[in-house]
Design a protein around this motif. Structure first.
Motif, PDB file in Angstrom:
ATOM      1  N   SER A 176       0.813  -1.217   0.000  1.00 10.50           N
ATOM      2  CA  SER A 176       0.000   0.000   0.000  1.00 10.50           C
ATOM      3  C   SER A 176       0.844   1.263   0.000  1.00 10.50           C
ATOM      4  CB  SER A 176      -0.940   0.013   1.210  1.00 10.50           C
ATOM      5  OG  SER A 176      -0.196   0.010   2.419  1.00 10.50           O
ATOM      6  N   ARG A 177       2.109   1.147   0.388  1.00 14.16           N
ATOM      7  CA  ARG A 177       2.973   2.343   0.401  1.00 14.16           C
ATOM      8  C   ARG A 177       4.217   2.161  -0.471  1.00 14.16           C
ATOM      9  NH1 ARG A 177       6.276   2.748   6.144  1.00 14.16           N
ATOM     10  NH2 ARG A 177       7.133   0.631   6.198  1.00 14.16           N
ATOM     11  N   ALA A 178       4.122   1.278  -1.445  1.00  8.60           N
ATOM     12  CA  ALA A 178       5.306   0.970  -2.246  1.00  8.60           C
ATOM     13  C   ALA A 178       5.063   1.205  -3.728  1.00  8.60           C
ATOM     14  CB  ALA A 178       5.736  -0.477  -2.026  1.00  8.60           C
ATOM     15  N   ASP A 179       6.003   1.916  -4.362  1.00  8.09           N
ATOM     16  CA  ASP A 179       6.095   1.929  -5.817  1.00  8.09           C
ATOM     17  C   ASP A 179       7.122   0.906  -6.284  1.00  8.09           C
ATOM     18  OD1 ASP A 179       4.307   4.188  -6.344  1.00  8.09           O
ATOM     19  OD2 ASP A 179       5.843   5.396  -5.353  1.00  8.09           O
ATOM     20  N   ILE A 180       8.051   0.557  -5.391  1.00  6.59           N
ATOM     21  CA  ILE A 180       9.077  -0.453  -5.650  1.00  6.59           C
ATOM     22  C   ILE A 180       9.310  -1.197  -4.344  1.00  6.59           C
ATOM     23  CG2 ILE A 180      11.450  -0.872  -6.452  1.00  6.59           C
ATOM     24  CD1 ILE A 180      11.442   2.072  -7.466  1.00  6.59           C
ATOM     25  N   VAL A 181       9.496  -2.504  -4.430  1.00  4.38           N
ATOM     26  CA  VAL A 181       9.905  -3.308  -3.280  1.00  4.38           C
ATOM     27  C   VAL A 181      11.290  -3.859  -3.572  1.00  4.38           C
ATOM     28  CG1 VAL A 181       9.434  -5.327  -1.839  1.00  4.38           C
ATOM     29  CG2 VAL A 181       7.538  -3.911  -2.652  1.00  4.38           C
ATOM     30  N   VAL A 182      12.200  -3.738  -2.603  1.00  7.20           N
ATOM     31  CA  VAL A 182      13.555  -4.261  -2.746  1.00  7.20           C
ATOM     32  C   VAL A 182      13.824  -5.212  -1.587  1.00  7.20           C
ATOM     33  CG1 VAL A 182      16.013  -3.707  -2.846  1.00  7.20           C
ATOM     34  CG2 VAL A 182      14.347  -2.160  -3.884  1.00  7.20           C
ATOM     35  N   THR A 183      14.200  -6.452  -1.906  1.00  5.86           N
ATOM     36  CA  THR A 183      14.583  -7.415  -0.881  1.00  5.86           C
ATOM     37  C   THR A 183      16.052  -7.765  -1.057  1.00  5.86           C
ATOM     38  OG1 THR A 183      14.068  -9.393  -2.186  1.00  5.86           O
ATOM     39  CG2 THR A 183      12.255  -8.394  -0.935  1.00  5.86           C
ATOM     40  N   SER A 184      16.669  -8.205   0.017  1.00  8.04           N
ATOM     41  CA  SER A 184      18.041  -8.709  -0.078  1.00  8.04           C
ATOM     42  C   SER A 184      18.123 -10.048   0.626  1.00  8.04           C
ATOM     43  CB  SER A 184      19.039  -7.721   0.538  1.00  8.04           C
ATOM     44  OG  SER A 184      18.841  -7.588   1.925  1.00  8.04           O
ATOM     45  N   GLY A 185      18.861 -10.964   0.012  1.00  6.06           N
ATOM     46  CA  GLY A 185      19.006 -12.305   0.562  1.00  6.06           C
ATOM     47  C   GLY A 185      17.936 -13.244   0.047  1.00  6.06           C
ATOM     48  N   GLY A 186      18.209 -14.543   0.210  1.00  9.04           N
ATOM     49  CA  GLY A 186      17.211 -15.552  -0.112  1.00  9.04           C
ATOM     50  C   GLY A 186      16.958 -15.766  -1.584  1.00  9.04           C
ATOM     51  N   VAL A 187      17.982 -15.513  -2.454  1.00  5.21           N
ATOM     52  CA  VAL A 187      17.747 -15.647  -3.890  1.00  5.21           C
ATOM     53  C   VAL A 187      18.703 -16.631  -4.553  1.00  5.21           C
ATOM     54  CG1 VAL A 187      16.827 -13.313  -4.119  1.00  5.21           C
ATOM     55  CG2 VAL A 187      19.280 -13.675  -4.406  1.00  5.21           C
ATOM     56  N   SER A 188      19.499 -17.351  -3.757  1.00  9.46           N
ATOM     57  CA  SER A 188      20.482 -18.247  -4.345  1.00  9.46           C
ATOM     58  C   SER A 188      19.900 -19.649  -4.479  1.00  9.46           C
ATOM     59  CB  SER A 188      21.763 -18.236  -3.492  1.00  9.46           C
ATOM     60  OG  SER A 188      22.820 -18.866  -4.172  1.00  9.46           O
ATOM     61  N   VAL A 189      20.694 -20.684  -4.215  1.00  6.27           N
ATOM     62  CA  VAL A 189      20.245 -22.052  -4.453  1.00  6.27           C
ATOM     63  C   VAL A 189      20.212 -22.881  -3.173  1.00  6.27           C
ATOM     64  CG1 VAL A 189      21.004 -22.085  -6.849  1.00  6.27           C
ATOM     65  CG2 VAL A 189      22.618 -22.719  -5.059  1.00  6.27           C
ATOM     66  N   GLY A 190      20.193 -22.202  -2.022  1.00  2.00           N
ATOM     67  CA  GLY A 190      20.180 -22.919  -0.757  1.00  2.00           C
ATOM     68  C   GLY A 190      18.784 -23.338  -0.338  1.00  2.00           C
ATOM     69  N   ALA A 191      18.724 -24.215   0.696  1.00  5.78           N
ATOM     70  CA  ALA A 191      17.450 -24.733   1.181  1.00  5.78           C
ATOM     71  C   ALA A 191      16.645 -23.679   1.930  1.00  5.78           C
ATOM     72  CB  ALA A 191      17.698 -25.935   2.094  1.00  5.78           C
ATOM     73  N   TYR A 192      17.300 -22.586   2.366  1.00  8.00           N
ATOM     74  CA  TYR A 192      16.623 -21.556   3.141  1.00  8.00           C
ATOM     75  C   TYR A 192      16.472 -20.252   2.357  1.00  8.00           C
ATOM     76  CZ  TYR A 192      17.230 -24.556   7.220  1.00  8.00           C
ATOM     77  OH  TYR A 192      17.170 -25.596   8.115  1.00  8.00           O
ATOM     78  N   ASP A 193      16.510 -20.329   1.047  1.00  6.03           N
ATOM     79  CA  ASP A 193      16.366 -19.131   0.230  1.00  6.03           C
ATOM     80  C   ASP A 193      14.889 -18.774   0.123  1.00  6.03           C
ATOM     81  OD1 ASP A 193      19.034 -18.500  -0.277  1.00  6.03           O
ATOM     82  OD2 ASP A 193      19.176 -20.042  -1.814  1.00  6.03           O
ATOM     83  N   PRO A 219      26.629  -8.107   1.510  1.00  5.20           N
ATOM     84  CA  PRO A 219      26.500  -6.647   1.484  1.00  5.20           C
ATOM     85  C   PRO A 219      27.013  -5.984   0.215  1.00  5.20           C
ATOM     86  CG  PRO A 219      27.278  -7.374   3.626  1.00  5.20           C
ATOM     87  CD  PRO A 219      27.296  -8.577   2.742  1.00  5.20           C
ATOM     88  N   VAL A 220      28.180  -6.407  -0.265  1.00  7.48           N
ATOM     89  CA  VAL A 220      28.716  -5.792  -1.477  1.00  7.48           C
ATOM     90  C   VAL A 220      27.871  -6.191  -2.685  1.00  7.48           C
ATOM     91  CG1 VAL A 220      30.721  -5.579  -2.986  1.00  7.48           C
ATOM     92  CG2 VAL A 220      31.038  -5.672  -0.506  1.00  7.48           C
ATOM     93  N   SER A 221      27.459  -7.446  -2.724  1.00 11.29           N
ATOM     94  CA  SER A 221      26.607  -7.901  -3.830  1.00 11.29           C
ATOM     95  C   SER A 221      25.312  -7.099  -3.888  1.00 11.29           C
ATOM     96  CB  SER A 221      26.278  -9.382  -3.667  1.00 11.29           C
ATOM     97  OG  SER A 221      27.448 -10.167  -3.675  1.00 11.29           O
ATOM     98  N   SER A 222      24.694  -6.895  -2.737  1.00 15.34           N
ATOM     99  CA  SER A 222      23.423  -6.172  -2.729  1.00 15.34           C
ATOM    100  C   SER A 222      23.620  -4.721  -3.132  1.00 15.34           C
ATOM    101  CB  SER A 222      22.749  -6.268  -1.353  1.00 15.34           C
ATOM    102  OG  SER A 222      23.498  -5.580  -0.370  1.00 15.34           O
ATOM    103  N   TYR A 223      24.729  -4.105  -2.692  1.00 11.39           N
ATOM    104  CA  TYR A 223      24.967  -2.703  -3.054  1.00 11.39           C
ATOM    105  C   TYR A 223      25.254  -2.549  -4.542  1.00 11.39           C
ATOM    106  CZ  TYR A 223      26.897   1.966  -3.318  1.00 11.39           C
ATOM    107  OH  TYR A 223      27.137   3.265  -3.675  1.00 11.39           O
ATOM    108  N   VAL A 224      26.130  -3.379  -5.086  1.00 15.96           N
ATOM    109  CA  VAL A 224      26.428  -3.303  -6.515  1.00 15.96           C
ATOM    110  C   VAL A 224      25.161  -3.571  -7.323  1.00 15.96           C
ATOM    111  CG1 VAL A 224      27.706  -4.396  -8.400  1.00 15.96           C
ATOM    112  CG2 VAL A 224      28.868  -3.869  -6.242  1.00 15.96           C
ATOM    113  N   SER A 225      24.372  -4.539  -6.899  1.00 10.45           N
ATOM    114  CA  SER A 225      23.116  -4.843  -7.598  1.00 10.45           C
ATOM    115  C   SER A 225      22.176  -3.656  -7.547  1.00 10.45           C
ATOM    116  CB  SER A 225      22.448  -6.064  -6.967  1.00 10.45           C
ATOM    117  OG  SER A 225      23.277  -7.205  -7.055  1.00 10.45           O
ATOM    118  N   PHE A 226      22.118  -2.985  -6.409  1.00 10.89           N
ATOM    119  CA  PHE A 226      21.280  -1.785  -6.302  1.00 10.89           C
ATOM    120  C   PHE A 226      21.724  -0.742  -7.316  1.00 10.89           C
ATOM    121  CE2 PHE A 226      20.207   2.422  -4.985  1.00 10.89           C
ATOM    122  CZ  PHE A 226      18.930   2.321  -4.470  1.00 10.89           C
ATOM    123  N   GLU A 227      23.026  -0.482  -7.366  1.00 12.54           N
ATOM    124  CA  GLU A 227      23.536   0.549  -8.266  1.00 12.54           C
ATOM    125  C   GLU A 227      23.223   0.218  -9.724  1.00 12.54           C
ATOM    126  OE1 GLU A 227      25.008   3.515  -7.981  1.00 12.54           O
ATOM    127  OE2 GLU A 227      24.686   3.492  -5.826  1.00 12.54           O
TER     128      GLU A 227
END
Length: 444
Positions: A280-297, A338-346
């Motif tokens: 309801s308050r988002a034009d964009i949603v950004v998540t970090s983590g949980g996108v690889s190939v592990g059992a807890y992604d 952290p570096v992956s998420s920042y570079v991906s953001f940029e």
């Protein structure tokens, strides 16, 4: 059929090959931006429009300033009356009144007369210039003064005689009507990003509202049961949640209104409910983590509308993009280091924010620079983004220099904090020779 067999079968089909192919950075970004459009314009109050982009030209409705006014605290005079004034032989004038800023009833200045006038006050009839009070005796008959006494302590300061020790020329220390802008002139053009100075100009010409594209609202959340909020106690296997802070700050820096939700535990139901609650308050949603190939992604498990991809880059290989909810809100799922998420953001999120904002410059500036020490190795088939420190050249038109900061590890957030640029090494380049030129993305 087992999940392993299904996956193997999938890979034999066109759908499977598409799902498991490696996307280039450009392909992933182009696909994202192909679904993004500038936000619809709205009318906002001036302070609410800070940081927004104008969607219309704004013209000056009336001359600015609207009348001739004093640029100094002093005396409005006729220049001929003080043309021969010196320290030894001052011109002596009769003070006919006070003119404060905002005055409407103005005393006329005749031959041999002066009106005491304050900065910003309208120039009276007959006044041709303003003599700074420091060039007079202030009506005290005791040599040059440094200022005027307060009106409350000297109510008669606007009468009597004043001695002037220096001449002035016509128009000196006067802000002429229209000297800043004339009626009908262009004040601000469409596409201007509104900062403090632009807001001040809009107020000065009488605009209370302005039509702009609003700043995108970005909701940021990180995932991981191991995450603890700064200020709390950590425990075995726990780390502080830096990503949600870093990405929220990056979204604000890019021009968005950012909301930091914080960390969500590795539970698909909780994550799904949290994201849906934020739409309801988002034009964009950004998540970090949980996108690889592990059992807890957990992002891959919870957000079935999102397409998860392998992108040929380092850091930041796992990426996700989709649109969720009834409004088809873009969700960009970034990796958790952290570096992956920042570079991906940029590379991916910042262009989305800038596109929605309607900004003229969507991407960071990229320049060429010499790399004196070179880069020993770069992974084959992946575009590498190394943290670097860029120094511009002192010679106009010449490339600057850049040096890597820290190693290539995607957890090295200290090195990231010391960098002002990203060194770009193309997919086909295995090493950079000392002194070779490279592309550099400027982060400031």
């Amino acid at each position: 059929m087992s999940s392993t067999a299904a996956r193997a079968a999938d890979q034999g089909t066109g759908e499977g090959r598409e799902r498991h192919r490696v996307w280039s950075v450009a392909e992933h970004l182009d696909d994202i931006l192909g679904h993004i459009h500038p936000l619809d314009p709205i009318e906002l109050q001036l302070l609410d429009a800070m940081g927004c982009v104008l969607v219309e030209d704004v013209t000056v409705p009336a001359a600015l300033p609207p009348f001739d006014n004093s640029a100094m605290d002093g005396y409005a005079v006729r220049t001929a009356d003080i043309g021969a004034a010196t320290g030894e032989h001052p011109a002596v004038l009769t003070v006919v009144g006070d003119i404060a800023a905002g005055s409407g009833d103005l005393p006329a200045v005749g031959p041999g007369e002066a009106a005491r006038i304050m900065t910003g006050a309208p120039l009276p009839p007959g006044g041709q210039a303003v003599v700074p009070v420091e060039w007079t005796d202030g009506g005290l008959d005791n040599g040059p003064v440094s200022g005027m006494p307060a009106r409350s302590t000297d109510p008669d300061g606007g009468s009597g005689l004043v001695r002037v020790f220096r001449p002035v020329r016509d128009g000196q220390h006067v802000r002429a009507r229209g000297s800043d802008a004339g009626a009908g002139e262009l004040a601000l053009s469409a596409g201007t990003v509104l900062g403090a100075a632009q807001i001040g100009l809009l107020a000065a010409i009488g605009r209370a509202t302005v039509r702009v594209r609003p700043r995108p609202r970005v909701v940021v959340l990180s995932t991981g049961s191991e995450l603890v909020q700064p200020g709390e106690q950590t425990g075995p296997g726990r780390i502080y949640d830096s990503n949600s802070y870093q990405l929220t700050a990056a979204a604000q820096e890019a021009g968005a209104i950012a909301y930091r939700v914080g960390a969500v535990a590795d539970d698909a139901g909780t994550l799904r409910a949290t994201v849906e609650d934020q739409l309801s308050r988002a034009d964009i949603v950004v998540t970090s983590g949980g996108v690889s190939v592990g059992a807890y992604d957990v992002v891959k498990e919870a957000m079935h509308e999102v397409e998860f991809r392998t992108v040929g880059m380092q850091p930041g290989k796992p990426q996700g993009f989709g649109r969720i909810g009834s409004d088809r809100t873009p969700l960009l799922a970034l990796p958790g280091n952290p570096v992956s998420s920042y570079v991906s953001f940029e590379l991916f999120v910042r262009p989305v924010i800038r596109t929605m904002l309607g900004a003229g410059q969507v991407h960071r500036t990229t320049v060429r620079a010499f790399c004196p020490d070179g880069i020993a190795s770069s992974p084959d088939g992946r575009r590498q983004f190394l943290r670097g420190w860029y120094e511009p050249s002192s010679a106009p038109g010449e490339p600057g220099t850049v040096a890597p900061v820290g190693g290539a590890g995607s957890h090295l957030i200290k090195a990231l904090a010391r960098a002002n640029a990203l060194i770009v090494i193309p997919e086909e380049v295995a090493e950079v020779a000392p002194g070779a030129e490279v592309d550099v993305v400027l982060l400031a």
